[in-house]
Write a protein that holds these residues in place. Structure first.
Motif, PDB file in Angstrom:
ATOM      1  N   THR C  79       0.842  -1.190   0.000  1.00  0.00           N
ATOM      2  CA  THR C  79       0.000   0.000   0.000  1.00  0.00           C
ATOM      3  C   THR C  79       0.881   1.245   0.000  1.00  0.00           C
ATOM      4  O   THR C  79       1.754   1.379   0.857  1.00  0.00           O
ATOM      5  N   SER C  80       0.636   2.123  -0.937  1.00  0.00           N
ATOM      6  CA  SER C  80       1.419   3.346  -1.014  1.00  0.00           C
ATOM      7  C   SER C  80       1.485   4.033   0.341  1.00  0.00           C
ATOM      8  O   SER C  80       0.504   4.058   1.081  1.00  0.00           O
ATOM      9  N   THR C  82       1.527   7.155   2.995  1.00  0.00           N
ATOM     10  CA  THR C  82       0.663   8.333   3.061  1.00  0.00           C
ATOM     11  C   THR C  82       1.488   9.607   2.819  1.00  0.00           C
ATOM     12  O   THR C  82       2.709   9.597   2.986  1.00  0.00           O
ATOM     13  N   ASP C  84       1.912  12.376   4.438  1.00  0.00           N
ATOM     14  CA  ASP C  84       2.675  12.952   5.549  1.00  0.00           C
ATOM     15  C   ASP C  84       4.015  12.253   5.727  1.00  0.00           C
ATOM     16  O   ASP C  84       5.019  12.873   6.054  1.00  0.00           O
ATOM     17  N   GLY C 108      -2.360   5.101  -6.461  1.00  0.00           N
ATOM     18  CA  GLY C 108      -2.147   5.444  -5.063  1.00  0.00           C
ATOM     19  C   GLY C 108      -0.813   6.131  -4.852  1.00  0.00           C
ATOM     20  O   GLY C 108      -0.724   7.181  -4.205  1.00  0.00           O
ATOM     21  N   MET C 111      -0.807   9.686  -6.350  1.00  0.00           N
ATOM     22  CA  MET C 111      -1.592  10.671  -5.588  1.00  0.00           C
ATOM     23  C   MET C 111      -0.940  11.018  -4.251  1.00  0.00           C
ATOM     24  O   MET C 111      -0.882  12.195  -3.872  1.00  0.00           O
TER      25      MET C 111
ATOM     26  N   ASN D  36      -6.885  -1.434   4.274  1.00  0.00           N
ATOM     27  CA  ASN D  36      -6.557  -0.002   4.260  1.00  0.00           C
ATOM     28  C   ASN D  36      -7.623   0.822   4.970  1.00  0.00           C
ATOM     29  O   ASN D  36      -7.319   1.691   5.796  1.00  0.00           O
ATOM     30  N   ILE D  69      -6.191  10.518   5.277  1.00  0.00           N
ATOM     31  CA  ILE D  69      -5.023  10.812   4.423  1.00  0.00           C
ATOM     32  C   ILE D  69      -3.741  10.291   5.056  1.00  0.00           C
ATOM     33  O   ILE D  69      -2.877   9.745   4.378  1.00  0.00           O
ATOM     34  N   SER D  70      -3.638  10.422   6.382  1.00  0.00           N
ATOM     35  CA  SER D  70      -2.374  10.052   7.014  1.00  0.00           C
ATOM     36  C   SER D  70      -2.352   8.608   7.513  1.00  0.00           C
ATOM     37  O   SER D  70      -1.399   8.203   8.170  1.00  0.00           O
ATOM     38  N   SER D  71      -3.372   7.820   7.199  1.00  0.00           N
ATOM     39  CA  SER D  71      -3.322   6.434   7.690  1.00  0.00           C
ATOM     40  C   SER D  71      -3.730   5.391   6.658  1.00  0.00           C
ATOM     41  O   SER D  71      -3.391   4.227   6.801  1.00  0.00           O
ATOM     42  N   VAL D  72      -4.438   5.776   5.608  1.00  0.00           N
ATOM     43  CA  VAL D  72      -4.922   4.767   4.655  1.00  0.00           C
ATOM     44  C   VAL D  72      -3.872   4.443   3.599  1.00  0.00           C
ATOM     45  O   VAL D  72      -3.556   3.288   3.345  1.00  0.00           O
ATOM     46  N   GLY D  73      -3.309   5.457   2.981  1.00  0.00           N
ATOM     47  CA  GLY D  73      -2.381   5.209   1.881  1.00  0.00           C
ATOM     48  C   GLY D  73      -3.114   4.676   0.674  1.00  0.00           C
ATOM     49  O   GLY D  73      -4.338   4.775   0.584  1.00  0.00           O
ATOM     50  N   GLY D  74      -2.353   4.082  -0.270  1.00  0.00           N
ATOM     51  CA  GLY D  74      -2.962   3.537  -1.466  1.00  0.00           C
ATOM     52  C   GLY D  74      -3.737   4.588  -2.233  1.00  0.00           C
ATOM     53  O   GLY D  74      -3.548   5.794  -2.033  1.00  0.00           O
ATOM     54  N   ALA D  75      -4.623   4.148  -3.123  1.00  0.00           N
ATOM     55  CA  ALA D  75      -5.428   5.096  -3.895  1.00  0.00           C
ATOM     56  C   ALA D  75      -6.557   5.654  -3.036  1.00  0.00           C
ATOM     57  O   ALA D  75      -6.890   6.842  -3.100  1.00  0.00           O
ATOM     58  N   PRO D  78      -5.829   9.065  -0.289  1.00  0.00           N
ATOM     59  CA  PRO D  78      -5.930  10.457  -0.756  1.00  0.00           C
ATOM     60  C   PRO D  78      -7.333  10.782  -1.278  1.00  0.00           C
ATOM     61  O   PRO D  78      -7.788  11.919  -1.118  1.00  0.00           O
ATOM     62  N   LEU D  79      -7.989   9.802  -1.903  1.00  0.00           N
ATOM     63  CA  LEU D  79      -9.305  10.081  -2.495  1.00  0.00           C
ATOM     64  C   LEU D  79     -10.346  10.315  -1.410  1.00  0.00           C
ATOM     65  O   LEU D  79     -11.014  11.348  -1.380  1.00  0.00           O
ATOM     66  N   THR D  82      -9.381  13.454   0.695  1.00  0.00           N
ATOM     67  CA  THR D  82      -9.747  14.699   0.023  1.00  0.00           C
ATOM     68  C   THR D  82     -11.265  14.893   0.037  1.00  0.00           C
ATOM     69  O   THR D  82     -11.763  16.002   0.262  1.00  0.00           O
ATOM     70  N   ARG D 116      -8.240  14.878  -7.657  1.00  0.00           N
ATOM     71  CA  ARG D 116      -7.090  14.013  -7.354  1.00  0.00           C
ATOM     72  C   ARG D 116      -6.924  12.899  -8.369  1.00  0.00           C
ATOM     73  O   ARG D 116      -5.840  12.631  -8.847  1.00  0.00           O
ATOM     74  N   GLY D 117      -8.063  12.225  -8.652  1.00  0.00           N
ATOM     75  CA  GLY D 117      -7.972  10.946  -9.367  1.00  0.00           C
ATOM     76  C   GLY D 117      -8.292  11.038 -10.845  1.00  0.00           C
ATOM     77  O   GLY D 117      -8.100  10.065 -11.566  1.00  0.00           O
TER      78      GLY D 117
END
Ligand SMILES: Nc1ncnc2c1ncn2[C@@H]1O[C@H](COP(=O)(O)OP(=O)(O)O)[C@@H](O)[C@H]1O
Ligand SMILES: Nc1ncnc2c1ncn2[C@@H]1O[C@H](COP(=O)(O)OP(=O)(O)O)[C@@H](O)[C@H]1O
Ligand SMILES: [Mg+2]
Ligand SMILES: [Mg+2]
Ligand SMILES: [Mg+2]
Ligand SMILES: [Mg+2]
Lengths: 205, 331, 331, 205
Positions: C79-80, C82, C84, C108, C111, D36, D69-75, D78-79, D82, D116-117
């Motif tokens: 998983t990409s 984050t 921060d 991911g 972004m 995620n 945003i600061s814990s999921v990651g992946g696509a 951010p989606l 946001t 974003r996407g």
């Protein structure tokens, strides 16, 4: 008998038992004994086919020994290789093998195996087939048996030896790493020794 | 059996060709033999020859090069090479300064290398031998054939190789190799077996929740089998067995080798290595250098071994010396 | 699921700790973040930051060091990371000369790294980005998100890293990275899937005689599935797909990367590499350098990818330049 | 309703569907969507628990957005992150959400996802649930429905959207690598969007 025919039968018997010998070695070793021995005899076949027709028994056995040494590898390569070389030396200039010569050859082979591998009877190795076989030939000679009868006894003794290897702990070779857990399994090398003796007996009988 | 190979009977040949073709800057194939030799030979040093069955890559061909081995002999998969192959390797690298054979302690390896040494000595070549036996899974007693040689062997290649590169005599190179052997111990475990290509089926079978402790690097069954547990507990168990040897004490300085057996993700090796660092620190043992990766593998076996080497000033310096080989570069 | 780990939820943390503890001569952990940075930072050079999901070790932390990356950011497994985390990595390594982000082309990653770049730019840090997309298993068209970035990314790290180490400007480092991306293509296949620790089950399943062609390095299903065939045929198939790109021609000089996916014996990689050498030679393509090993893995996936990079004088020189990192040392 | 309670229910619904979402993603992605999102909401829970009691809806949504945003990651990180930030901005200073505000918030979220996407409707993404949901709210508003009735229609439209994703080829996100072979599978992100909308509706109904 021609030595070449006898060796071919012994080698073919080994190649036929390739998977069985490998299975035995998977249980208590590294699972290559059948593969090693089959590769060795394939290579030996090429080498004895290249021999002159007038090659004597000693020459044939020397070719087998050298061939096994340079193609088998592992523990069994140097051991069987040395065994055949010593047997070759023990029948120099002989054109036929009587019971006494057979025993001399087998004893020389055993001595060669022991020189290289430092094992004695009861360590769960090929020696547990070969030493009883030699003893049986000795007993046969004392009882006035001929070489074929002696070989028959040798095969029986070797088979008993293989059964015996199931009951003991390995202290030489790769199976020794298993200690107690080697009990219950028959030794691959003792098995291949017996296979070769049996093929020889079938040929001469 | 799932493997990316062409033919089980030809796999060693193709592997050696691929290895030499991939690393022409380091390696040469000894024409007609299963031997790889160092490309830019140095003519005024003791030479080192090692080898064994194939299937342990990068051992041993990957360690041929500056500061390590001069030649490696490759047997059939998991089968010691034959004496004639070893003999040719010795002849190919000897330059009059003498040859050290680094042999892993297996009946087959010892006998085949012994025969080769006899053949070379008959030619007047000075040959010495050391036999590595770092695997504490196996009892060492006069009644057994002794411990096996496993991943710790790489540390012998590294240190004895550095000593030879520095111009030491055959006796001194042998002595430092013996010192490494005396001070190194290893212990391994497996999550899965491996399959010799020509055999076509796995060396042992493990249930989904089982691991094998103390198995050999040729798929030999281990000392016992137990339920899979955490990385920390596995690491502790392996280390406990190594510490039982009474070699490594508080205040000592060691090198650590976390060796993957072929199918172990580096992620897992680093988790193990992290725990090793913690345990050694708690014991007051200092770590001078850690190697993590696939050094002495068992085909596609999943699992790892941990090796420790107690260092003195000489060993530490030689371990840190440059090496330039396909599988280990250090400057 | 058979893994040497403690806890799926903590595996990245423990892996990073183990990595840094194992290689203190190379790496530092950025306190509180899943970021490893270069130990002996050079203060007067453009810095390189890469990263992505974990599970591809040694990528990317293993390539942090002299002549390659300055920091690597580790996301959860596959998983990409984050924004921060990436932002902190940028701040940790920037020295005023600017930062190049090397991003693998996944929605991911793109972004999250984009957001981090925006955050850093808001701080006045000069940030440039390149997006690697070497995987020819995936169509590149304006209607798709484009090819994925896989093992070829390592060649970007190597070459752009060397350029930065040589003191080039951010624009020039970015330009050479773009050149590598334009000239590198990869294609992979798998014999077995892999299991994300937190998922606990394999990403796909394959029959005993099946292989997956063109799967992704995160266990994404491939382009198709077929019966396992010989190493030579597999290699030819992967190369054919790469050659279809019409980049590599007779007379060209290339670098080759034979990448193991984590559980592939080096023996098999060398068999593949041998065939690659033969095919390229027949096509009249010269090989300047071959890398064989585990560079961009997918946990315990068995299989491999082949990458080619067409070289010009600049790329060749930068590829040969020194690198000193845990996973790649070259002098 | 308190915004915190609503978010907790949405998050819990996601955490309950973790394995299902992950399975969906294994089929056409990399098998981490549930992992995620569950990781994201666990982290969000800690963050909203730390909020002052008087935090307004906008503040709560901002916290969720930053947290994701600061814990999921992946696509999806951010989606969705946001999306929540934009929804937060769209309800600044509001203490209750009527149907019109709800639509404004959802449209702002959708716009954020698209910024974003770069995806549009019909690319097999979360937008295929969210855009129909927004359209349904619009239709409901025109028909004079209240926010609860509108949300009910939104959930239904999102569910239809999820079904629709089974019939189309993915052209954005990781599933796009599969081209034709993505057909027949429902999109994980569209599914998680619908799960959250549904939890919200269950809470307010
Ligand atoms: N020291 C020894 N003396 C006699 N026979 C031995 C000795 N060591 C091993 N063997 C024999 O060799 C056999 C194993 O041969 P093989 O599997 O081909 O070699 P390796 O053990 O090297 O794989 C054993 O079954 C045993 O009979
Ligand atoms: N460009 C995009 N626009 C909108 N949604 C997207 C886009 N790319 C991916 N998604 C959504 O994200 C979901 C996958 O999320 P997740 O599995 O968490 O991330 P990743 O694909 O990085 O592993 C997809 O099911 C899809 O709904
Ligand atoms: Mg054996
Ligand atoms: Mg063997
Ligand atoms: Mg992902
Ligand atoms: Mg996913």
């Amino acid at each position: 008998m021609t030595a070449i025919e006898a060796i071919k039968l012994a080698g073919q018997a080994i190649i036929e038992e390739k998977d069985f010998l490998t299975d035995l070695d998977q249980a208590i070793g590294d699972g290559d004994h059948g593969i090693n021995m089959a590769r060795g005899f394939s290579s030996v076949f090429t080498k004895i086919d290249a021999l002159k027709d007038d090659a004597d028994i000693s020459m044939v056995l020397k070719t087998v020994g050298m061939g096994l040494i340079s193609s088998v590898g592992g523990a069994s390569g140097p051991l069987y290789g040395t065994a055949f070389l010593r047997a070759s030396a023990a029948c120099k200039d002989k054109n036929a093998i009587d019971a006494v010569t057979a025993k001399e050859m087998l004893d020389a082979a055993i001595k060669g195996i022991q020189d290289r591998g430092k094992a004695v009877k009861g360590e769960k190795t090929m020696l547990d087939a070969l030493i009883p076989a030699s003893e049986a030939i000795g007993t046969g000679i004392d009882a006035g048996k001929n070489v074929v009868e002696c070989l028959k006894d040798a095969v029986e003794a070797a088979q008993t030896g293989v059964e015996y290897t199931k009951t003991i702990i390995a202290t030489k070779g790769r199976a020794s790493y298993l200690a107690e857990r080697s009990i219950g399994h028959q030794d691959p090398g003792a098995t291949s020794s017996t296979t070769m003796l049996k093929a020889l007996y079938e040929y001469v009988k | 059996m799932k493997k990316i190979i062409n033919n089980p009977d030809n796999v060693v040949e193709e592997m050696l060709n691929g290895m030499v073709a991939s690393h022409p800057e380091y390696l040469e194939r000894l024409e007609g033999f299963d031997v790889v030799t160092r490309k830019n030979k140095k003519s005024d040093k003791v030479t080192l020859v090692s080898g064994g069955g194939s299937g342990h890559e990068p051992a041993h061909g990957g360690f041929v090069g500056k500061g390590m081995l001069d030649a490696a002999v490759a047997g059939a998969v998991f089968t010691s090479p034959t004496p004639d192959q070893v003999y040719e390797a010795i002849k190919a690298v000897d330059n009059g300064k003498g040859v050290l054979l680094v042999i892993k302690n297996y009946s087959g390896d010892v006998m085949n290398f012994d025969m080769a040494a006899e053949m070379a000595e008959a030619d007047g070549i000075k040959v010495e031998k050391v036999v590595t036996n770092d695997d504490v899974a196996v009892e060492n007693s006069t009644w057994t054939i002794g411990r096996r040689g496993i991943a710790g062997t790489i540390l012998v290649h590294k240190i004895a190789g550095a000593k030879a590169e520095a111009g030491a005599s055959l006796e001194d190179v042998k002595a430092v190799a013996e010192k490494v052997i005396a001070n190194s111990r290893s212990m391994g475990m497996a999550l899965s077996p491996c399959t010799v290509p020509a055999a076509g089926k796995p060396s042992f079978t493990l249930a989904d929740d089982e691991m094998e402790i103390g198995m050999g690097i040729h798929g030999e069954p281990g000392t016992h089998r137990e339920s899979i547990t955490t990385a920390d507990e596995i690491t502790q168990q392996l280390l406990d067995k190594i510490f039982a040897e009474d070699i490594y004490h508080s205040g000592d300085e060691v090198a650590v080798l976390i060796n993957g057996l072929g199918a172990t993700p580096l992620m897992e090796l680093y988790v193990v290595s992290g725990k090793v660092q913690t345990v050694l620190q708690e014991k007051g043992i200092k770590i001078a250098k850690t190697y993590v990766g696939n050094y002495m593998t068992s085909l596609e076996m999943a699992g790892c071994s941990i090796s420790l080497l107690k260092l003195d000033a000489e060993l530490k310096e030689l371990l840190a010396a440059p090496a330039d080989t396909p599988a280990l570069v250090q400057f």
